[in-house]
Write an enzyme that holds these catalytic residues in place. Structure first.
Site, PDB file in Angstrom:
ATOM      1  N   ASP A  32       0.725  -1.032   0.036  1.00 42.77           N
ATOM      2  CA  ASP A  32      -0.003  -0.257  -0.301  1.00 42.77           C
ATOM      3  C   ASP A  32       0.668   1.121  -0.147  1.00 42.77           C
ATOM      4  O   ASP A  32       1.958   1.465   0.143  1.00 42.77           O
ATOM      5  CB  ASP A  32      -0.854   0.270   1.408  1.00 42.77           C
ATOM      6  CG  ASP A  32      -1.965   0.548   1.436  1.00 42.77           C
ATOM      7  OD1 ASP A  32      -3.222   0.302   0.827  1.00 42.77           O
ATOM      8  OD2 ASP A  32      -1.783   2.292   1.095  1.00 42.77           O
ATOM      9  N   ASN A  88     -12.402  -3.518   2.450  1.00 48.71           N
ATOM     10  CA  ASN A  88     -14.181  -2.785   2.719  1.00 48.71           C
ATOM     11  C   ASN A  88     -14.758  -2.331   1.997  1.00 48.71           C
ATOM     12  O   ASN A  88     -14.113  -2.244   0.427  1.00 48.71           O
ATOM     13  CB  ASN A  88     -13.092  -0.289   2.530  1.00 48.71           C
ATOM     14  CG  ASN A  88     -12.274  -1.404   3.902  1.00 48.71           C
ATOM     15  OD1 ASN A  88     -12.799  -1.476   4.930  1.00 48.71           O
ATOM     16  ND2 ASN A  88     -10.877  -0.213   3.925  1.00 48.71           N
ATOM     17  N   GLY A  94     -15.703   2.962   3.837  1.00 44.93           N
ATOM     18  CA  GLY A  94     -14.463   2.855   4.134  1.00 44.93           C
ATOM     19  C   GLY A  94     -13.266   2.971   2.439  1.00 44.93           C
ATOM     20  O   GLY A  94     -12.816   3.058   2.592  1.00 44.93           O
ATOM     21  N   GLN A  95     -14.418   2.401   1.006  1.00 44.98           N
ATOM     22  CA  GLN A  95     -14.077   1.726   0.529  1.00 44.98           C
ATOM     23  C   GLN A  95     -13.330   3.588  -0.352  1.00 44.98           C
ATOM     24  O   GLN A  95     -14.424   4.061  -0.827  1.00 44.98           O
ATOM     25  CB  GLN A  95     -14.411   1.167  -0.459  1.00 44.98           C
ATOM     26  CG  GLN A  95     -13.831   0.546  -2.019  1.00 44.98           C
ATOM     27  CD  GLN A  95     -15.016  -0.311  -2.364  1.00 44.98           C
ATOM     28  OE1 GLN A  95     -16.065  -0.971  -2.267  1.00 44.98           O
ATOM     29  NE2 GLN A  95     -14.136  -1.054  -3.728  1.00 44.98           N
ATOM     30  N   SER A  96     -12.198   3.014  -1.203  1.00 45.44           N
ATOM     31  CA  SER A  96     -11.707   4.508  -1.595  1.00 45.44           C
ATOM     32  C   SER A  96     -11.682   4.272  -2.756  1.00 45.44           C
ATOM     33  O   SER A  96     -11.755   5.355  -3.936  1.00 45.44           O
ATOM     34  CB  SER A  96     -11.183   5.206  -0.953  1.00 45.44           C
ATOM     35  OG  SER A  96      -9.880   4.565  -0.710  1.00 45.44           O
ATOM     36  N   HIS A 101     -10.170  -5.030  -3.151  1.00 47.38           N
ATOM     37  CA  HIS A 101      -8.740  -5.122  -2.757  1.00 47.38           C
ATOM     38  C   HIS A 101      -9.143  -5.496  -0.878  1.00 47.38           C
ATOM     39  O   HIS A 101     -10.547  -5.060  -0.606  1.00 47.38           O
ATOM     40  CB  HIS A 101      -8.397  -4.364  -2.984  1.00 47.38           C
ATOM     41  CG  HIS A 101      -8.550  -2.440  -1.896  1.00 47.38           C
ATOM     42  ND1 HIS A 101      -9.433  -2.008  -2.919  1.00 47.38           N
ATOM     43  CD2 HIS A 101      -8.289  -2.594  -1.279  1.00 47.38           C
ATOM     44  CE1 HIS A 101     -10.156  -1.061  -2.148  1.00 47.38           C
ATOM     45  NE2 HIS A 101      -9.612  -1.207  -1.076  1.00 47.38           N
ATOM     46  N   HIS A 103      -6.699  -5.476   2.413  1.00 47.87           N
ATOM     47  CA  HIS A 103      -5.617  -5.180   2.967  1.00 47.87           C
ATOM     48  C   HIS A 103      -4.651  -5.692   4.252  1.00 47.87           C
ATOM     49  O   HIS A 103      -6.334  -7.397   4.814  1.00 47.87           O
ATOM     50  CB  HIS A 103      -5.995  -4.495   4.180  1.00 47.87           C
ATOM     51  CG  HIS A 103      -6.715  -3.240   3.303  1.00 47.87           C
ATOM     52  ND1 HIS A 103      -5.815  -1.694   3.327  1.00 47.87           N
ATOM     53  CD2 HIS A 103      -7.781  -2.590   2.715  1.00 47.87           C
ATOM     54  CE1 HIS A 103      -6.629  -1.142   2.235  1.00 47.87           C
ATOM     55  NE2 HIS A 103      -8.285  -1.083   2.074  1.00 47.87           N
TER      56      HIS A 103
END
Ligand code: 5GP
Ligand code: ZN
Length: 115
Positions: A32, A88, A94-96, A101, A103
């Site tokens: 990340d 997320n 919280g998914q941006s 994906h 984490h």
């Protein structure tokens, strides 16, 4: 499917650089850019999929492979005794980046419940 404006599609395709730690025909994993723990890896399917909510039964094997890849990566990075694997799903969670994906986080103490 490959989305022109999707940053993770571009990383999977090698068009944007990332510190990759794992790669096969279906899955890519990389560090990340803005790590939230001493070890912070993102694991993605190479084919674009918006989120886990967009997955169907046809993705069962791929999703299983992602989890196994996570365990393998944790082992390779010597954090298999304590890590957290999280996705997320959706903006409010919280998914941006809208490419599925997971984490893989390790190397510090994590709280429960998560924030
Ligand atoms: P989300 O907030 O969607 O769950 O997670 C997206 C993650 O992608 C964030 O932790 C963010 O730091 C990371 N990220 C965003 N853009 C890039 C990039 O171009 N390269 C890498 N390696 N990570 C990125
Ligand atoms: Zn994508």
């Amino acid at each position: 499917m490959y989305l022109m404006d999707c940053i993770f599609c571009k990383i999977a395709a090698g068009e944007i650089n990332a510190r990759k730690v794992y790669e096969d025909g279906e899955i890519t994993a990389f560090w990340d850019l803005n790590p939230q723990a001493p070890t912070h890896i993102l694991i993605i399917p190479n084919k674009h999929m918006e989120s886990l909510s967009a997955a169907g039964k046809e993705h069962a094997e791929l999703l299983g492979k992602i989890q196994l890849a996570a365990a393998e990566i944790a082992k390779n990075l010597k954090v298999e005794d304590a890590f957290r694997l999280v996705t997320n799903n959706g903006r409010k969670a919280g998914q941006s980046v809208n490419h599925l994906h997971y984490h893989l986080l390790a190397g510090r103490r994590f709280n429960w419940p998560p924030g």
